[in-house]
Motif scaffolding. Sequence first.
Motif, PDB file in Angstrom:
ATOM      1  N   ARG A 180       0.666  -1.089   0.046  1.00 34.98           N
ATOM      2  CA  ARG A 180      -0.001  -0.127   0.007  1.00 34.98           C
ATOM      3  C   ARG A 180       0.750   1.221  -0.015  1.00 34.98           C
ATOM      4  O   ARG A 180       1.792   1.466   0.804  1.00 34.98           O
ATOM      5  N   ILE A 217       0.390   5.192   0.327  1.00 33.42           N
ATOM      6  CA  ILE A 217      -0.420   6.418   0.569  1.00 33.42           C
ATOM      7  C   ILE A 217       0.373   7.779   0.179  1.00 33.42           C
ATOM      8  O   ILE A 217       1.588   8.148   0.602  1.00 33.42           O
ATOM      9  N   ASP A 271      -0.292  12.149  -0.781  1.00 32.70           N
ATOM     10  CA  ASP A 271      -1.307  12.958  -0.690  1.00 32.70           C
ATOM     11  C   ASP A 271      -0.486  14.546  -1.278  1.00 32.70           C
ATOM     12  O   ASP A 271       0.506  14.519  -1.642  1.00 32.70           O
ATOM     13  N   CYS A 290      -3.689   8.806  -9.205  1.00 39.10           N
ATOM     14  CA  CYS A 290      -3.266   7.466  -8.344  1.00 39.10           C
ATOM     15  C   CYS A 290      -3.098   6.467  -9.330  1.00 39.10           C
ATOM     16  O   CYS A 290      -2.419   5.700  -9.513  1.00 39.10           O
ATOM     17  N   SER A 308      -3.237   4.878  -3.153  1.00 38.12           N
ATOM     18  CA  SER A 308      -4.259   5.731  -2.837  1.00 38.12           C
ATOM     19  C   SER A 308      -4.139   7.074  -1.935  1.00 38.12           C
ATOM     20  O   SER A 308      -3.018   7.142  -1.558  1.00 38.12           O
ATOM     21  N   SER A 309      -5.031   7.896  -1.487  1.00 35.93           N
ATOM     22  CA  SER A 309      -5.040   8.873  -0.987  1.00 35.93           C
ATOM     23  C   SER A 309      -5.022   8.455   0.637  1.00 35.93           C
ATOM     24  O   SER A 309      -5.654   7.295   0.757  1.00 35.93           O
ATOM     25  N   PRO A 310      -4.880   9.381   1.481  1.00 42.75           N
ATOM     26  CA  PRO A 310      -5.033   8.648   3.349  1.00 42.75           C
ATOM     27  C   PRO A 310      -6.367   8.736   3.596  1.00 42.75           C
ATOM     28  O   PRO A 310      -6.455   7.930   4.543  1.00 42.75           O
ATOM     29  N   ARG A 369      -7.769   9.990   8.332  1.00 46.22           N
ATOM     30  CA  ARG A 369      -6.605   9.720   8.875  1.00 46.22           C
ATOM     31  C   ARG A 369      -5.951  10.492   9.857  1.00 46.22           C
ATOM     32  O   ARG A 369      -6.331  11.527  10.016  1.00 46.22           O
TER      33      ARG A 369
END
Length: 167
Positions: A39, A41, A43, A53, A80-82, A86
């Motif tokens: 994964r 992450i 941003d 993404c 992906s974004s957080p 988060r």
Amino acid sequence: MSTTQSERLRGLLEPLVSAQQLDLEEIEVSRAGRRGVLRVIVDSDEGVELDTCAELSRAISQKLDETDVMGEGEYVLEVSSPGAERPLSEPRHYVRATGRLARFHLAADGSGELVARILSVDEDGLDLEVPGVKGRKPTSRRLAFDEIARARVEIEFNRKDKKEEEA
């Protein structure tokens, strides 16, 4: 995940993520049955679009195929974004959450909690608006980063965003 693998992944992925004007927030390797799961992450101050993404995922996949950093076994790559809930742990996270309601667990005794809206952020801490209770007016509060044990954005379903308010 070994520190060596983590460092190798970060060194490999950081330039790809930076090329998209994104911040590499987290890398996590875990197992899901016989497969590994990677994964990634990411941003930015403007958020992350789905197309970005997907493009980054293709670039990362190609780069990983050129190396042995993930080993010989099968793995699944997730970029992906957080997400909305988060944890806020870096000053840039607080900047990105400006205008949002957050729940702060205070470091002083570990049991104090505060829910407030983040108004502004500087190098030392946050300026907050604490909502009034039972019809009272909101109050202002300053919170230094070292007073925060942990923090997380609170989801608000009834708050209009700035674009709606300006319309």
